[in-house]
Every structure is written in structure tokens, then in C-alpha cells.
Scaffold this motif. Sequence first.
Motif, short mmCIF file in Angstrom:
data_model
loop_
_atom_site.label_atom_id
_atom_site.label_comp_id
_atom_site.label_asym_id
_atom_site.label_seq_id
_atom_site.Cartn_x
_atom_site.Cartn_y
_atom_site.Cartn_z
N SER A 22 128.40 -38.73 -20.75
CA SER A 22 128.31 -40.81 -21.32
C SER A 22 129.43 -40.96 -20.71
O SER A 22 128.29 -42.75 -20.87
CB SER A 22 128.14 -40.17 -22.92
OG SER A 22 128.68 -39.69 -23.28
N LEU A 42 129.47 -30.13 -25.69
CA LEU A 42 130.23 -31.56 -26.26
C LEU A 42 130.75 -32.10 -25.64
O LEU A 42 131.11 -33.05 -25.19
CB LEU A 42 130.74 -31.53 -27.89
CG LEU A 42 129.72 -31.22 -28.71
CD1 LEU A 42 129.80 -31.03 -30.16
CD2 LEU A 42 128.19 -32.29 -28.99
N GLU A 43 132.21 -31.62 -25.15
CA GLU A 43 132.83 -32.22 -23.94
C GLU A 43 132.03 -32.55 -22.98
O GLU A 43 133.04 -34.32 -22.55
CB GLU A 43 134.00 -31.15 -24.51
CG GLU A 43 135.58 -32.09 -23.51
CD GLU A 43 136.61 -30.94 -22.95
OE1 GLU A 43 136.76 -30.83 -22.31
OE2 GLU A 43 136.44 -29.71 -23.73
N GLU A 93 129.08 -33.47 -22.14
CA GLU A 93 128.15 -34.22 -23.02
C GLU A 93 128.83 -35.76 -23.27
O GLU A 93 128.25 -36.47 -22.64
CB GLU A 93 127.44 -34.05 -23.79
CG GLU A 93 126.69 -33.21 -23.03
CD GLU A 93 125.46 -32.41 -24.77
OE1 GLU A 93 126.04 -33.54 -26.05
OE2 GLU A 93 124.60 -31.66 -24.33
N SER A 94 129.87 -35.50 -23.81
CA SER A 94 130.64 -36.78 -24.29
C SER A 94 131.38 -37.05 -22.59
O SER A 94 131.28 -39.12 -22.80
CB SER A 94 131.99 -36.82 -24.69
OG SER A 94 132.58 -37.84 -24.61
N GLU A 95 131.64 -36.63 -21.55
CA GLU A 95 132.59 -36.76 -20.16
C GLU A 95 131.41 -37.97 -19.50
O GLU A 95 131.37 -38.87 -18.78
CB GLU A 95 132.86 -36.12 -19.93
CG GLU A 95 133.35 -35.93 -18.40
CD GLU A 95 134.55 -35.02 -18.00
OE1 GLU A 95 134.72 -34.40 -17.13
OE2 GLU A 95 135.04 -33.87 -18.58
#
Length: 191
Positions: A39, A32-33, A35-37
Motif C-alpha cells: 500500500s 501484514l508487513e 501488505e503495508s509495503e
Amino acid sequence: ARGRPEERQAVPRRLGEPRSDPEVEGLRARVLELESESSALKLALAQTEPERQVSAEMRRRHAQYEEELRNSRGAREELRLVRSQLLELEQEKATLQASVSAMSAALDKAEDAVRELATVKTSLASFEDVAVGMITDSAGMAESCADSVGGLVSEKSSLASFEEVAAGIITASRKPGPSELSRAWVRSQSK
């Protein structure tokens, strides 16, 4: 894979052994981290795309302006050369016009001299005709004088002397022309 320091020190698991829940949770959190980075980077990339396009457009325009500047410098140098040539041609034109004026004045003077010469020539021809008439009349008088003297001097010698004197006067004043020589020849042949 990145992980927390506690997870790195964990005992390695064997192949095929299921993972423990905290380990799975840690990996999910890491995914998740990431993917967030990812995006966030995509968003930053999307936001910088117009800036890159503007930058590319500015570089393209800068190149065009540089080319225009080089062309205008070349045109300015060419204009300077053309102005210099124009100045030289104008000076040459002024010199030639002055020469033409001087030649025109000289030609006018020469034409005036030719007209005066024609007038003088006409006057001289009239004078010549009168002088020839006078000489002819004088020759006749000389013959009659020789006759009246009564033979002291022969007619031919007296006439010849007078003609020599008259010819000397004509020669002294100017050299006889073709027409005068022709008249004198005709006179001498007729006597």
C-alpha cells in the motif's frame, strides 16, 4: 518466504502437519508487513503519477518547441535570402531606371534633331525653288546675251556652257535630289 533467522533454522515440518502458532503468527505478521509495503508503494505510485504526467507533458512541449525552433531557423534563413534578393532587385531597378532616363533624354534629343531637320529641309526646299528660278532666269539672260553678241558663239553652245556652269554650282553645293533631277529633265525636254 522471508522470515526471522530463528524461524529459518527451525526443523522442517512434514507435509500435512499443522503449523505451530508462533509460525502462523510470524507469517501473518509478514503478510501484514508486505501488505503495508504494497500500500505504501501504491500510495507512492499514486503520488508520482501526476509528476509522470507533468514530465510527459514537458517532454511533449519540449519536442514541440524544438520543432518550432527548427522551423524559425529555416524561416530566418529564408528571410535572409529574400532580403538579399530584394536588395538585388532594387539595385537592378535603379540601374534600369537610370537607363530609361538616359534613353528618354537621347530620344528627346533625337526628336529635337528631327524637328530641326524638318525645318532645315523646308528652308532648303525654299532655297532650291529660288535657286532654280534664278538659274532659269540666268539661262534666259544668257540666251539674250548670246543673241546680242551677234552670233560669235552659237546659242546652243552658250546655253549649254551656262547650264554646265549652273549644274556645277548646284552639284558643288550638294547632290541633286529626285525632285531636282525631275525638274531638270522636264526643263531640258521643253527646250
